[in-house]
Write a protein that holds these residues in place. Sequence first.
Motif, PDB file in Angstrom:
ATOM      1  N   LEU A  14       0.999  -1.312   0.159  1.00  0.00           N
ATOM      2  CA  LEU A  14      -0.136   0.020   0.375  1.00  0.00           C
ATOM      3  C   LEU A  14       0.760   1.347   0.180  1.00  0.00           C
ATOM      4  O   LEU A  14       1.964   1.049   0.182  1.00  0.00           O
ATOM      5  N   PRO A  15       0.824   2.300  -0.349  1.00  0.00           N
ATOM      6  CA  PRO A  15       1.004   3.616  -0.548  1.00  0.00           C
ATOM      7  C   PRO A  15       1.405   3.929   1.250  1.00  0.00           C
ATOM      8  O   PRO A  15       1.006   3.572   2.432  1.00  0.00           O
ATOM      9  N   LYS A  16       3.157   3.938   1.508  1.00  0.00           N
ATOM     10  CA  LYS A  16       3.961   4.762   2.372  1.00  0.00           C
ATOM     11  C   LYS A  16       4.260   3.380   3.352  1.00  0.00           C
ATOM     12  O   LYS A  16       3.709   3.053   4.997  1.00  0.00           O
ATOM     13  N   GLU A  17       2.843   1.735   2.921  1.00  0.00           N
ATOM     14  CA  GLU A  17       3.562   1.107   3.790  1.00  0.00           C
ATOM     15  C   GLU A  17       4.930   0.122   3.220  1.00  0.00           C
ATOM     16  O   GLU A  17       5.718   0.255   2.894  1.00  0.00           O
ATOM     17  N   VAL A  18       5.609  -0.090   4.724  1.00  0.00           N
ATOM     18  CA  VAL A  18       7.170  -0.639   5.106  1.00  0.00           C
ATOM     19  C   VAL A  18       7.588  -1.835   5.487  1.00  0.00           C
ATOM     20  O   VAL A  18       6.214  -1.771   6.454  1.00  0.00           O
ATOM     21  N   VAL A  19       8.235  -2.569   4.698  1.00  0.00           N
ATOM     22  CA  VAL A  19       8.097  -3.736   5.082  1.00  0.00           C
ATOM     23  C   VAL A  19       9.274  -4.180   6.448  1.00  0.00           C
ATOM     24  O   VAL A  19      10.045  -3.450   6.980  1.00  0.00           O
ATOM     25  N   GLY A  20       8.739  -4.357   7.432  1.00  0.00           N
ATOM     26  CA  GLY A  20       9.368  -4.568   8.965  1.00  0.00           C
ATOM     27  C   GLY A  20      10.352  -5.807   9.310  1.00  0.00           C
ATOM     28  O   GLY A  20      10.356  -6.242   7.946  1.00  0.00           O
ATOM     29  N   PRO A  21      10.790  -6.326  10.555  1.00  0.00           N
ATOM     30  CA  PRO A  21      10.596  -7.581  10.734  1.00  0.00           C
ATOM     31  C   PRO A  21      10.398  -8.807  10.124  1.00  0.00           C
ATOM     32  O   PRO A  21       9.452  -8.641  10.145  1.00  0.00           O
ATOM     33  N   ALA A  22      10.556  -9.957  10.545  1.00  0.00           N
ATOM     34  CA  ALA A  22      10.688 -11.339  10.206  1.00  0.00           C
ATOM     35  C   ALA A  22      10.646 -12.080  10.826  1.00  0.00           C
ATOM     36  O   ALA A  22      11.470 -12.741  11.640  1.00  0.00           O
ATOM     37  N   LEU A  23      10.244 -12.826  10.971  1.00  0.00           N
ATOM     38  CA  LEU A  23       9.877 -14.415  12.032  1.00  0.00           C
ATOM     39  C   LEU A  23      10.174 -16.002  11.290  1.00  0.00           C
ATOM     40  O   LEU A  23       9.646 -15.662  10.059  1.00  0.00           O
ATOM     41  N   VAL A  24      11.421 -16.499  11.241  1.00  0.00           N
ATOM     42  CA  VAL A  24      11.203 -17.408  10.800  1.00  0.00           C
ATOM     43  C   VAL A  24      11.812 -18.775  11.404  1.00  0.00           C
ATOM     44  O   VAL A  24      11.908 -18.646  12.937  1.00  0.00           O
ATOM     45  N   GLY A  25      10.695 -19.798  11.117  1.00  0.00           N
ATOM     46  CA  GLY A  25      10.880 -20.830  12.242  1.00  0.00           C
ATOM     47  C   GLY A  25       9.452 -22.310  11.296  1.00  0.00           C
ATOM     48  O   GLY A  25       9.550 -22.114  10.268  1.00  0.00           O
ATOM     49  N   SER A  26       9.322 -22.674  12.699  1.00  0.00           N
ATOM     50  CA  SER A  26       8.075 -23.680  12.089  1.00  0.00           C
ATOM     51  C   SER A  26       6.651 -23.479  12.100  1.00  0.00           C
ATOM     52  O   SER A  26       6.489 -23.183  13.538  1.00  0.00           O
ATOM     53  N   VAL A  27       6.089 -22.951  11.192  1.00  0.00           N
ATOM     54  CA  VAL A  27       4.518 -22.325  11.434  1.00  0.00           C
ATOM     55  C   VAL A  27       3.115 -22.974  11.593  1.00  0.00           C
ATOM     56  O   VAL A  27       3.903 -23.892  10.726  1.00  0.00           O
ATOM     57  N   GLU A  28       2.590 -24.075  12.585  1.00  0.00           N
ATOM     58  CA  GLU A  28       1.640 -24.068  12.882  1.00  0.00           C
ATOM     59  C   GLU A  28       0.353 -23.449  12.406  1.00  0.00           C
ATOM     60  O   GLU A  28       0.907 -22.595  12.968  1.00  0.00           O
ATOM     61  N   TYR A  29      -0.303 -23.595  11.272  1.00  0.00           N
ATOM     62  CA  TYR A  29      -1.729 -23.309  10.641  1.00  0.00           C
ATOM     63  C   TYR A  29      -2.623 -23.422  11.191  1.00  0.00           C
ATOM     64  O   TYR A  29      -2.910 -24.685  10.594  1.00  0.00           O
ATOM     65  N   PHE A  30      -3.586 -22.995  11.689  1.00  0.00           N
ATOM     66  CA  PHE A  30      -5.054 -23.364  12.145  1.00  0.00           C
ATOM     67  C   PHE A  30      -5.966 -23.620  10.850  1.00  0.00           C
ATOM     68  O   PHE A  30      -6.267 -21.986  11.491  1.00  0.00           O
ATOM     69  N   THR A  45       4.009  -2.080   8.574  1.00  0.00           N
ATOM     70  CA  THR A  45       3.113  -1.529   8.846  1.00  0.00           C
ATOM     71  C   THR A  45       1.317  -1.208   9.007  1.00  0.00           C
ATOM     72  O   THR A  45       0.896  -0.643   9.038  1.00  0.00           O
ATOM     73  N   HIS A  46       1.176  -2.099   8.262  1.00  0.00           N
ATOM     74  CA  HIS A  46      -0.473  -1.723   7.877  1.00  0.00           C
ATOM     75  C   HIS A  46      -0.866  -3.657   7.734  1.00  0.00           C
ATOM     76  O   HIS A  46      -2.012  -3.586   7.981  1.00  0.00           O
ATOM     77  N   ARG A  47      -0.149  -4.754   8.417  1.00  0.00           N
ATOM     78  CA  ARG A  47      -0.865  -5.926   8.388  1.00  0.00           C
ATOM     79  C   ARG A  47       0.553  -7.011   8.591  1.00  0.00           C
ATOM     80  O   ARG A  47       1.635  -6.797   8.210  1.00  0.00           O
ATOM     81  N   LEU A  48       0.047  -8.190   8.765  1.00  0.00           N
ATOM     82  CA  LEU A  48       1.200  -9.479   8.819  1.00  0.00           C
ATOM     83  C   LEU A  48       0.456 -10.180   7.239  1.00  0.00           C
ATOM     84  O   LEU A  48       0.179 -10.333   6.972  1.00  0.00           O
ATOM     85  N   PHE A  49       2.224 -10.836   7.172  1.00  0.00           N
ATOM     86  CA  PHE A  49       2.337 -11.908   5.981  1.00  0.00           C
ATOM     87  C   PHE A  49       2.632 -13.246   6.306  1.00  0.00           C
ATOM     88  O   PHE A  49       3.715 -12.845   7.542  1.00  0.00           O
ATOM     89  N   MET A  50       2.083 -14.113   6.316  1.00  0.00           N
ATOM     90  CA  MET A  50       2.976 -15.377   6.681  1.00  0.00           C
ATOM     91  C   MET A  50       3.117 -16.179   4.979  1.00  0.00           C
ATOM     92  O   MET A  50       2.258 -16.319   3.997  1.00  0.00           O
ATOM     93  N   ASN A  51       4.286 -16.636   4.957  1.00  0.00           N
ATOM     94  CA  ASN A  51       5.096 -17.418   3.787  1.00  0.00           C
ATOM     95  C   ASN A  51       5.191 -18.797   5.217  1.00  0.00           C
ATOM     96  O   ASN A  51       5.534 -19.238   5.932  1.00  0.00           O
ATOM     97  N   LEU A  52       4.756 -19.897   3.423  1.00  0.00           N
ATOM     98  CA  LEU A  52       5.073 -20.682   4.042  1.00  0.00           C
ATOM     99  C   LEU A  52       5.382 -21.362   2.675  1.00  0.00           C
ATOM    100  O   LEU A  52       5.217 -21.633   1.652  1.00  0.00           O
ATOM    101  N   GLU A  53       6.556 -22.609   3.023  1.00  0.00           N
ATOM    102  CA  GLU A  53       7.707 -23.204   2.061  1.00  0.00           C
ATOM    103  C   GLU A  53       7.036 -24.911   1.714  1.00  0.00           C
ATOM    104  O   GLU A  53       6.449 -25.296   2.752  1.00  0.00           O
ATOM    105  N   ASP A  54       6.169 -25.372   0.816  1.00  0.00           N
ATOM    106  CA  ASP A  54       5.609 -25.984   0.352  1.00  0.00           C
ATOM    107  C   ASP A  54       6.224 -26.604  -0.817  1.00  0.00           C
ATOM    108  O   ASP A  54       6.154 -25.661  -2.288  1.00  0.00           O
ATOM    109  N   ASN A  55       7.120 -27.546  -1.286  1.00  0.00           N
ATOM    110  CA  ASN A  55       7.911 -27.812  -2.209  1.00  0.00           C
ATOM    111  C   ASN A  55       8.386 -26.880  -2.896  1.00  0.00           C
ATOM    112  O   ASN A  55       8.464 -26.732  -4.050  1.00  0.00           O
ATOM    113  N   ASP A  56       8.957 -26.698  -2.366  1.00  0.00           N
ATOM    114  CA  ASP A  56      10.171 -25.952  -2.490  1.00  0.00           C
ATOM    115  C   ASP A  56       8.967 -24.055  -3.328  1.00  0.00           C
ATOM    116  O   ASP A  56      10.022 -23.235  -4.265  1.00  0.00           O
TER     117      ASP A  56
END
Length: 128
Positions: A14-30, A45-56
């Motif tokens: 989004l306009p003026k949205e800045v990416v901040g820190p990330a946490l990498v690890g084992s994610v349990e998604y319910f 600064t506006h939301r969170l993103f969840m990245n999931l690795e699946d078959n590279d």
Amino acid sequence: MYNKLKHIEGVNLLPKEVVGPALVGSVEYFNGEKSTYHGSLVATTHRLFMNLEDNDLVCVEEISFDNITRITVEELLMVGHILHIWQDDKLLISIKSISEGKLEKFLEFYYKYKAQHAADTASAEALA
């Protein structure tokens, strides 16, 4: 793959949205049932993103600040810190195997911009 998980590729910010820190690890998604992936949470600064690795491949899912009602941190002796993200009484995501320094930075960034988002939403509703 670690570096790919720390970034959000293919996402229009989004306009003026800045990416901040990330946490990498084992994610349990319910989502109906529990699934576990190697993945990350990336704060902006506006939301969170969840990245999931699946078959590279890295799948990216957006999580609105409005959907998050609570974040808790659990510390287990053999596992370390586990971050839990909640919507009301429903557990949405847990991430474990993360380093303490990054967790603190992530939480500081999240709380700052979640509060700012709530204030902006309240102002917009008051004007309507």
